[in-house]
Design a protein around this motif. Sequence first.
Motif, PDB file in Angstrom:
ATOM      1  N   TRP A  23      19.807  -6.318   1.572  1.00 50.59           N
ATOM      2  CA  TRP A  23      20.333  -5.613   2.742  1.00 50.59           C
ATOM      3  C   TRP A  23      20.521  -4.151   2.370  1.00 50.59           C
ATOM      4  CZ3 TRP A  23      21.191  -7.533   7.617  1.00 50.59           C
ATOM      5  CH2 TRP A  23      21.058  -8.919   7.764  1.00 50.59           C
ATOM      6  N   VAL A  24      20.137  -3.270   3.291  1.00 52.26           N
ATOM      7  CA  VAL A  24      20.287  -1.833   3.066  1.00 52.26           C
ATOM      8  C   VAL A  24      20.939  -1.203   4.280  1.00 52.26           C
ATOM      9  CG1 VAL A  24      18.354  -1.604   1.451  1.00 52.26           C
ATOM     10  CG2 VAL A  24      17.927  -1.378   3.895  1.00 52.26           C
ATOM     11  N   LEU A  25      21.605  -0.076   4.055  1.00 53.41           N
ATOM     12  CA  LEU A  25      22.167   0.716   5.139  1.00 53.41           C
ATOM     13  C   LEU A  25      21.155   1.800   5.471  1.00 53.41           C
ATOM     14  CD1 LEU A  25      24.684   0.939   6.894  1.00 53.41           C
ATOM     15  CD2 LEU A  25      25.553   2.611   5.267  1.00 53.41           C
ATOM     16  N   ILE A  26      20.725   1.852   6.732  1.00 59.28           N
ATOM     17  CA  ILE A  26      19.639   2.727   7.171  1.00 59.28           C
ATOM     18  C   ILE A  26      20.192   3.848   8.040  1.00 59.28           C
ATOM     19  CG2 ILE A  26      17.456   2.833   8.447  1.00 59.28           C
ATOM     20  CD1 ILE A  26      17.478  -0.332   8.088  1.00 59.28           C
ATOM     21  N   HIS A  27      19.722   5.048   7.778  1.00 53.50           N
ATOM     22  CA  HIS A  27      20.063   6.193   8.617  1.00 53.50           C
ATOM     23  C   HIS A  27      18.832   7.075   8.717  1.00 53.50           C
ATOM     24  CE1 HIS A  27      22.491   9.190  10.603  1.00 53.50           C
ATOM     25  NE2 HIS A  27      22.088  10.096   9.738  1.00 53.50           N
ATOM     26  N   VAL A  28      18.452   7.440   9.913  1.00 53.10           N
ATOM     27  CA  VAL A  28      17.276   8.263  10.238  1.00 53.10           C
ATOM     28  C   VAL A  28      16.035   7.852   9.443  1.00 53.10           C
ATOM     29  CG1 VAL A  28      18.534  10.234  11.161  1.00 53.10           C
ATOM     30  CG2 VAL A  28      17.985  10.219   8.745  1.00 53.10           C
ATOM     31  N   GLY A  29      15.817   6.536   9.360  1.00 52.62           N
ATOM     32  CA  GLY A  29      14.587   6.034   8.749  1.00 52.62           C
ATOM     33  C   GLY A  29      14.615   5.899   7.238  1.00 52.62           C
ATOM     34  N   PHE A  30      15.755   6.171   6.612  1.00 52.24           N
ATOM     35  CA  PHE A  30      15.879   6.074   5.159  1.00 52.24           C
ATOM     36  C   PHE A  30      16.926   5.026   4.793  1.00 52.24           C
ATOM     37  CE2 PHE A  30      13.981  10.167   5.652  1.00 52.24           C
ATOM     38  CZ  PHE A  30      13.217  10.353   4.509  1.00 52.24           C
ATOM     39  N   ALA A  31      16.626   4.233   3.785  1.00 51.92           N
ATOM     40  CA  ALA A  31      17.625   3.343   3.208  1.00 51.92           C
ATOM     41  C   ALA A  31      18.500   4.202   2.313  1.00 51.92           C
ATOM     42  CB  ALA A  31      16.956   2.237   2.407  1.00 51.92           C
ATOM     43  N   LEU A  32      19.784   4.288   2.654  1.00 50.19           N
ATOM     44  CA  LEU A  32      20.702   5.143   1.902  1.00 50.19           C
ATOM     45  C   LEU A  32      21.442   4.405   0.808  1.00 50.19           C
ATOM     46  CD1 LEU A  32      22.289   7.288   4.734  1.00 50.19           C
ATOM     47  CD2 LEU A  32      20.358   7.826   3.257  1.00 50.19           C
ATOM     48  N   SER A  33      21.726   3.122   1.044  1.00 51.47           N
ATOM     49  CA  SER A  33      22.429   2.350   0.032  1.00 51.47           C
ATOM     50  C   SER A  33      22.099   0.876   0.192  1.00 51.47           C
ATOM     51  CB  SER A  33      23.941   2.563   0.112  1.00 51.47           C
ATOM     52  OG  SER A  33      24.437   2.133   1.354  1.00 51.47           O
ATOM     53  N   LYS A  34      22.215   0.172  -0.897  1.00 45.64           N
ATOM     54  CA  LYS A  34      22.046  -1.273  -0.900  1.00 45.64           C
ATOM     55  C   LYS A  34      23.431  -1.872  -0.668  1.00 45.64           C
ATOM     56  CE  LYS A  34      20.075  -4.778  -3.958  1.00 45.64           C
ATOM     57  NZ  LYS A  34      19.390  -4.963  -5.249  1.00 45.64           N
ATOM     58  N   ILE A  35      23.518  -2.846   0.250  1.00 47.54           N
ATOM     59  CA  ILE A  35      24.794  -3.483   0.562  1.00 47.54           C
ATOM     60  C   ILE A  35      24.615  -4.992   0.469  1.00 47.54           C
ATOM     61  CG2 ILE A  35      25.621  -1.574   1.984  1.00 47.54           C
ATOM     62  CD1 ILE A  35      24.828  -3.146   4.471  1.00 47.54           C
TER      63      ILE A  35
ATOM     64  N   ILE B 259      10.852   1.462   6.947  1.00 43.03           N
ATOM     65  CA  ILE B 259      11.802   2.502   6.569  1.00 43.03           C
ATOM     66  C   ILE B 259      11.434   3.015   5.182  1.00 43.03           C
ATOM     67  CG2 ILE B 259      13.702   1.593   7.955  1.00 43.03           C
ATOM     68  CD1 ILE B 259      14.868   0.663   5.128  1.00 43.03           C
ATOM     69  N   ASN B 260      11.914   4.190   4.865  1.00 43.61           N
ATOM     70  CA  ASN B 260      11.649   4.792   3.562  1.00 43.61           C
ATOM     71  C   ASN B 260      12.694   4.309   2.557  1.00 43.61           C
ATOM     72  OD1 ASN B 260      11.723   6.820   1.373  1.00 43.61           O
ATOM     73  ND2 ASN B 260      10.140   7.797   2.619  1.00 43.61           N
ATOM     74  N   ILE B 261      12.210   3.776   1.430  1.00 45.04           N
ATOM     75  CA  ILE B 261      13.103   3.329   0.359  1.00 45.04           C
ATOM     76  C   ILE B 261      12.921   4.204  -0.879  1.00 45.04           C
ATOM     77  CG2 ILE B 261      13.370   0.958   1.172  1.00 45.04           C
ATOM     78  CD1 ILE B 261      11.229   0.150  -0.935  1.00 45.04           C
ATOM     79  N   GLY B 262      12.343   5.377  -0.699  1.00 45.89           N
ATOM     80  CA  GLY B 262      12.035   6.278  -1.803  1.00 45.89           C
ATOM     81  C   GLY B 262      13.239   6.836  -2.544  1.00 45.89           C
ATOM     82  N   LEU B 263      14.441   6.654  -2.012  1.00 42.86           N
ATOM     83  CA  LEU B 263      15.640   7.123  -2.707  1.00 42.86           C
ATOM     84  C   LEU B 263      16.058   6.175  -3.828  1.00 42.86           C
ATOM     85  CD1 LEU B 263      17.733   8.327   0.366  1.00 42.86           C
ATOM     86  CD2 LEU B 263      16.424   9.727  -1.238  1.00 42.86           C
ATOM     87  N   PHE B 264      15.389   5.030  -3.930  1.00 43.78           N
ATOM     88  CA  PHE B 264      15.702   4.023  -4.940  1.00 43.78           C
ATOM     89  C   PHE B 264      14.611   3.966  -5.995  1.00 43.78           C
ATOM     90  CE2 PHE B 264      17.905   2.832  -1.126  1.00 43.78           C
ATOM     91  CZ  PHE B 264      19.156   2.447  -1.586  1.00 43.78           C
TER      92      PHE B 264
ATOM     93  N   ASP C  81       0.814  -1.222   0.000  1.00 43.51           N
ATOM     94  CA  ASP C  81       0.000   0.000   0.000  1.00 43.51           C
ATOM     95  C   ASP C  81       0.848   1.272   0.000  1.00 43.51           C
ATOM     96  OD1 ASP C  81       0.866  -0.619   2.599  1.00 43.51           O
ATOM     97  OD2 ASP C  81      -0.825   0.416   3.529  1.00 43.51           O
ATOM     98  N   ARG C  82       2.145   1.146   0.303  1.00 38.14           N
ATOM     99  CA  ARG C  82       3.088   2.273   0.312  1.00 38.14           C
ATOM    100  C   ARG C  82       4.398   1.806  -0.292  1.00 38.14           C
ATOM    101  NH1 ARG C  82       2.990   6.323   4.380  1.00 38.14           N
ATOM    102  NH2 ARG C  82       4.730   7.117   3.158  1.00 38.14           N
ATOM    103  N   PRO C  83       4.527   1.793  -1.623  1.00 37.98           N
ATOM    104  CA  PRO C  83       5.733   1.250  -2.242  1.00 37.98           C
ATOM    105  C   PRO C  83       7.019   2.022  -1.921  1.00 37.98           C
ATOM    106  CG  PRO C  83       4.291   2.252  -3.879  1.00 37.98           C
ATOM    107  CD  PRO C  83       3.547   2.253  -2.583  1.00 37.98           C
ATOM    108  N   ASP C  84       6.888   3.182  -1.259  1.00 35.80           N
ATOM    109  CA  ASP C  84       8.079   3.912  -0.828  1.00 35.80           C
ATOM    110  C   ASP C  84       8.568   3.440   0.548  1.00 35.80           C
ATOM    111  OD1 ASP C  84       5.724   5.006   0.329  1.00 35.80           O
ATOM    112  OD2 ASP C  84       6.759   6.886   0.761  1.00 35.80           O
ATOM    113  N   LEU C  85       7.867   2.455   1.135  1.00 36.61           N
ATOM    114  CA  LEU C  85       8.236   1.929   2.448  1.00 36.61           C
ATOM    115  C   LEU C  85       8.516   0.437   2.368  1.00 36.61           C
ATOM    116  CD1 LEU C  85       5.620   3.610   4.832  1.00 36.61           C
ATOM    117  CD2 LEU C  85       7.918   4.405   4.248  1.00 36.61           C
ATOM    118  N   ALA C  86       9.437  -0.009   3.211  1.00 34.17           N
ATOM    119  CA  ALA C  86       9.739  -1.429   3.332  1.00 34.17           C
ATOM    120  C   ALA C  86       9.866  -1.772   4.811  1.00 34.17           C
ATOM    121  CB  ALA C  86      11.034  -1.773   2.613  1.00 34.17           C
ATOM    122  N   GLN C  87       9.461  -2.969   5.165  1.00 30.38           N
ATOM    123  CA  GLN C  87       9.651  -3.497   6.512  1.00 30.38           C
ATOM    124  C   GLN C  87      11.039  -4.140   6.532  1.00 30.38           C
ATOM    125  OE1 GLN C  87       8.406  -3.813  10.217  1.00 30.38           O
ATOM    126  NE2 GLN C  87       6.795  -3.367   8.775  1.00 30.38           N
ATOM    127  N   VAL C  88      11.862  -3.752   7.503  1.00 37.16           N
ATOM    128  CA  VAL C  88      13.201  -4.314   7.621  1.00 37.16           C
ATOM    129  C   VAL C  88      13.394  -4.934   8.995  1.00 37.16           C
ATOM    130  CG1 VAL C  88      14.277  -2.740   5.975  1.00 37.16           C
ATOM    131  CG2 VAL C  88      14.245  -2.145   8.389  1.00 37.16           C
TER     132      VAL C  88
END
Length: 90
Positions: free
Chosen positions: A46-58, A31-36, A15-22
């Motif tokens: 696997w993602v690196l999370i900072h202040v609720g945002f996925a910043l990079s895929k690892i 968390i917000n995955i809207g940067l991707f 229902d919110r494709p900009d969010l993912a359960q991690v």
Amino acid sequence: MCLGIPGEVVEIMTDRPDLAQVDVSGVRRAINIGLFEPGEINEGDWVLIHVGFALSKIDEAEAAAAMDFLKSLGDAYADELTALRSSTID
């Protein structure tokens, strides 16, 4: 201190494709995955999370190394997990 924490994507919210359960060390939260781009992040990634945002895929090896390092920090890591448990994205 704010840290980037690795988390494993367990669900992309339909229902919110900009969010993912991690999952971060047993703590699950959205968390917000809207940067991707759509489809760039998938369940099992696997993602690196900072202040609720996925910043990079690892990859899983990077995630394990980061978790080992974070656990070695003791209180700073524990504080970050406490903050993660109590945070939400609406």
